[in-house]
Design a protein around this motif. Structure first.
Motif, PDB file in Angstrom:
ATOM      1  N   TRP A  46      -4.929 -24.537 -35.873  1.00 37.37           N
ATOM      2  CA  TRP A  46      -5.545 -23.325 -34.080  1.00 37.37           C
ATOM      3  C   TRP A  46      -4.210 -22.102 -34.744  1.00 37.37           C
ATOM      4  N   LEU A  47      -3.012 -22.412 -34.793  1.00 33.99           N
ATOM      5  CA  LEU A  47      -2.510 -21.187 -35.113  1.00 33.99           C
ATOM      6  C   LEU A  47      -2.607 -20.596 -36.821  1.00 33.99           C
ATOM      7  N   ARG A  48      -3.178 -21.587 -37.445  1.00 32.88           N
ATOM      8  CA  ARG A  48      -3.148 -21.479 -38.444  1.00 32.88           C
ATOM      9  C   ARG A  48      -4.508 -20.461 -38.601  1.00 32.88           C
ATOM     10  N   LYS A  49      -5.742 -20.864 -38.522  1.00 34.67           N
ATOM     11  CA  LYS A  49      -6.850 -20.139 -38.370  1.00 34.67           C
ATOM     12  C   LYS A  49      -7.174 -19.302 -38.117  1.00 34.67           C
ATOM     13  N   TYR A  50      -6.030 -18.269 -36.609  1.00 35.74           N
ATOM     14  CA  TYR A  50      -5.951 -17.335 -35.851  1.00 35.74           C
ATOM     15  C   TYR A  50      -5.206 -16.748 -36.886  1.00 35.74           C
ATOM     16  N   LEU A  51      -4.739 -16.989 -37.460  1.00 33.42           N
ATOM     17  CA  LEU A  51      -3.212 -16.025 -37.889  1.00 33.42           C
ATOM     18  C   LEU A  51      -3.919 -15.782 -39.569  1.00 33.42           C
ATOM     19  N   ILE A  52      -4.374 -16.669 -40.108  1.00 36.25           N
ATOM     20  CA  ILE A  52      -4.718 -16.619 -41.778  1.00 36.25           C
ATOM     21  C   ILE A  52      -6.577 -15.968 -41.989  1.00 36.25           C
ATOM     22  N   GLU A  53      -7.053 -16.003 -40.712  1.00 36.00           N
ATOM     23  CA  GLU A  53      -8.851 -16.082 -40.708  1.00 36.00           C
ATOM     24  C   GLU A  53      -9.504 -14.769 -40.129  1.00 36.00           C
ATOM     25  N   ASP A  54      -8.168 -14.843 -38.675  1.00 36.22           N
ATOM     26  CA  ASP A  54      -8.601 -13.763 -38.164  1.00 36.22           C
ATOM     27  C   ASP A  54      -7.997 -11.938 -37.636  1.00 36.22           C
ATOM     28  N   VAL A  55      -6.219 -12.616 -38.173  1.00 32.05           N
ATOM     29  CA  VAL A  55      -5.440 -11.538 -38.461  1.00 32.05           C
ATOM     30  C   VAL A  55      -5.336 -11.243 -40.023  1.00 32.05           C
ATOM     31  N   TYR A  56      -4.796 -11.973 -40.493  1.00 31.98           N
ATOM     32  CA  TYR A  56      -4.392 -11.651 -42.523  1.00 31.98           C
ATOM     33  C   TYR A  56      -5.763 -10.935 -42.843  1.00 31.98           C
ATOM     34  N   ARG A  57      -6.449 -11.256 -42.938  1.00 31.66           N
ATOM     35  CA  ARG A  57      -8.566 -11.556 -43.171  1.00 31.66           C
ATOM     36  C   ARG A  57      -8.664  -9.719 -42.807  1.00 31.66           C
ATOM     37  N   ARG A  58      -8.926  -9.647 -41.577  1.00 32.00           N
ATOM     38  CA  ARG A  58      -9.046  -8.150 -41.244  1.00 32.00           C
ATOM     39  C   ARG A  58      -7.473  -6.819 -41.834  1.00 32.00           C
ATOM     40  N   LEU A  59      -6.708  -7.286 -41.777  1.00 27.88           N
ATOM     41  CA  LEU A  59      -5.502  -6.786 -42.180  1.00 27.88           C
ATOM     42  C   LEU A  59      -6.239  -6.356 -44.468  1.00 27.88           C
ATOM     43  N   ALA A  60      -6.451  -7.472 -44.423  1.00 27.38           N
ATOM     44  CA  ALA A  60      -5.936  -7.471 -46.033  1.00 27.38           C
ATOM     45  C   ALA A  60      -7.845  -6.606 -46.216  1.00 27.38           C
ATOM     46  N   THR A  61      -9.239  -6.534 -45.960  1.00 24.23           N
ATOM     47  CA  THR A  61      -9.794  -5.656 -45.531  1.00 24.23           C
ATOM     48  C   THR A  61      -9.292  -3.977 -45.327  1.00 24.23           C
ATOM     49  N   MET A  62      -8.778  -4.374 -44.540  1.00 23.52           N
ATOM     50  CA  MET A  62      -8.063  -2.529 -43.808  1.00 23.52           C
ATOM     51  C   MET A  62      -7.642  -2.476 -45.276  1.00 23.52           C
ATOM     52  N   PHE A  63      -6.275  -2.472 -45.994  1.00 27.36           N
ATOM     53  CA  PHE A  63      -5.652  -2.371 -46.749  1.00 27.36           C
ATOM     54  C   PHE A  63      -5.474  -3.026 -48.476  1.00 27.36           C
ATOM     55  N   PRO A  64      -6.982  -2.857 -48.805  1.00 33.32           N
ATOM     56  CA  PRO A  64      -7.253  -3.670 -50.315  1.00 33.32           C
ATOM     57  C   PRO A  64      -6.463  -3.120 -51.223  1.00 33.32           C
ATOM     58  N   GLU A  65      -6.171  -4.336 -52.331  1.00 28.63           N
ATOM     59  CA  GLU A  65      -5.047  -4.275 -53.769  1.00 28.63           C
ATOM     60  C   GLU A  65      -5.107  -2.819 -54.243  1.00 28.63           C
ATOM     61  N   THR A  66      -6.723  -2.483 -53.915  1.00 23.39           N
ATOM     62  CA  THR A  66      -6.073  -1.784 -55.628  1.00 23.39           C
ATOM     63  C   THR A  66      -6.198  -0.178 -54.860  1.00 23.39           C
TER      64      THR A  66
END
Length: 372
Positions: free
Chosen positions: A333-353
């Motif tokens: 549950w913790l992994r899913k929250y951190l990876i899908e709910d937190v990291y995925r949204r941050l990666a969308t807000m701050f793309p590599e490009t």
């Protein structure tokens, strides 16, 4: 504390545990001397809120002591967790480490808070200060602790797995085919047409191999550019890399027009792939490997590469279930929250490009499903 926060954020970005927000290197001699504007603003806001939340200076002092002691305890706990889950060492070693260093961090609650006599019982002594105002930094510590925990959890399964098959090619009748298989049985076979264009497929990690974007692209559009470049980036520990040393090119011998490129940049260089310099390096390679018939190939490469398209991945990250014994439910549950709910949204807000100088019109993003 400010420089330590900058350093921690840089390490998280370098380990791909945090999206690549803007970092400014302020020294040509020291790579770790950095300034991160977004983090600096957050620290300012947090400082104003924390100072305003306490009624007097004594409460703030108690809270600071409790926060420092709790960070020491949480560090011992996380290292013990890493010993077993990340390093794969015996659980006895992890428990022994935690009991040894935890003893210095967690004493009985009744220990008197005296840094001169009770240094080894820091956390338990600090715990007595909670009723006297040492609660204010709890949320700040909790956020930092979750950030550290995410880093340790991701390190246990850092490899990204793509749930599709690899690319194959057939040389029959000088044609190329894309073939996918499931459980060893051929599922799909597409003939790939060569089109007169140049495409740069970016890899977000170093090393050999076909980028995920290449497989994703030809699955959706069954065609191959005439010039295909697999580009990986290597940031070196010097401030700036000379222009003539930035590109190391290798040629794929089995398929014409395929090249592997390592792009070396200094920690103060801007990310800007100069097609003119890159094409010159490729042409030099063709000239040295084919002394007789290279003129026509070089002319074609220069003509096609006048306009190039950058293909970059957009990962749709999904948490992979892990077996953690009795704690599997909580850990997953913790992994899913951190990876899908937190990291995925941050990666969308701050793309590599965002840190690239390349025009947005020259970039195509290909969606990739990835298990972490």
């Amino acid at each position: 504390m400010i420089t330590a926060t900058f350093s921690l954020t840089q390490q998280l970005i370098n380990t791909k545990s945090f999206p690549p927000i803007r970092m400014v290197h302020t020294s040509d001699a020291i790579q770790g001397q950095i300034y991160i504007p977004a983090v600096n603003w957050l620290l300012m806001i947090a400082t104003v809120v924390i100072v305003g939340a306490f009624s007097n200076l004594a409460n703030l002092t108690n809270a600071y002591g409790f926060a420092v002691a709790t960070v020491m305890f949480s560090t011992s706990l996380l290292i013990a967790t890493q010993i077993y889950y990340v390093k794969g060492w015996p659980i006895v070693l992890a428990i022994g480490y935690f009991l040894t260093f935890g003893f210095f961090d967690v004493p009985c609650i009744g220990t008197k808070f005296d840094l001169g006599r009770e240094t080894g019982l820091f956390w338990g002594a600090s715990l007595k200060k909670v009723p006297h105002g040492a609660w204010g930094l709890e949320d700040k510590f909790d956020g930092a602790n979750r950030q550290n925990l995410r880093h340790f959890i991701q390190q246990s399964d850092k490899k990204i797995e793509v749930d599709d098959s690899e690319l194959s090619s057939s040389d029959t009748n000088s044609a190329l085919y894309y073939m996918s298989a499931d459980a060893g049985a051929l599922v799909e076979r597409k003939r790939l047409q060569r089109i007169p264009t140049c495409a740069i497929f970016h890899k977000m990690s170093e090393g050999k191999g076909v980028p995920h974007t290449f497989i994703g692209l030809i699955r959706q559009w069954p065609a191959l550019p005439r010039v295909v470049i697999f580009l990986s980036v290597c940031v070196v520990s010097i401030a700036r890399v000379p222009k003539e040393e930035r590109y190391i090119v290798s040629k794929v011998r089995s398929v014409e027009g395929f090249y592997g490129v390592t792009y070396y940049v200094g920690f103060r260089d801007d990310f800007d792939v100069q097609m003119g310099d890159l094409v010159d390096t490729i042409c030099d390679l063709e000239r040295s490997s084919n002394t007789t018939g290279s003129a026509a190939i070089i002319e074609e490469i220069r003509l096609i590469s006048r306009t190039a398209t950058h293909i970059v991945p957009r990962y749709h990250v999904v948490s992979k279930k892990v077996n953690a014994g009795v704690a599997s439910v909580v850990v997953n549950w913790l992994r899913k929250y951190l990876i899908e709910d937190v990291y995925r949204r941050l990666a969308t807000m701050f793309p590599e490009t965002d840190n690239w100088l390349t025009s947005a019109d020259e970039i195509i993003r290909v969606g990739i499903n990835a298990l972490i």
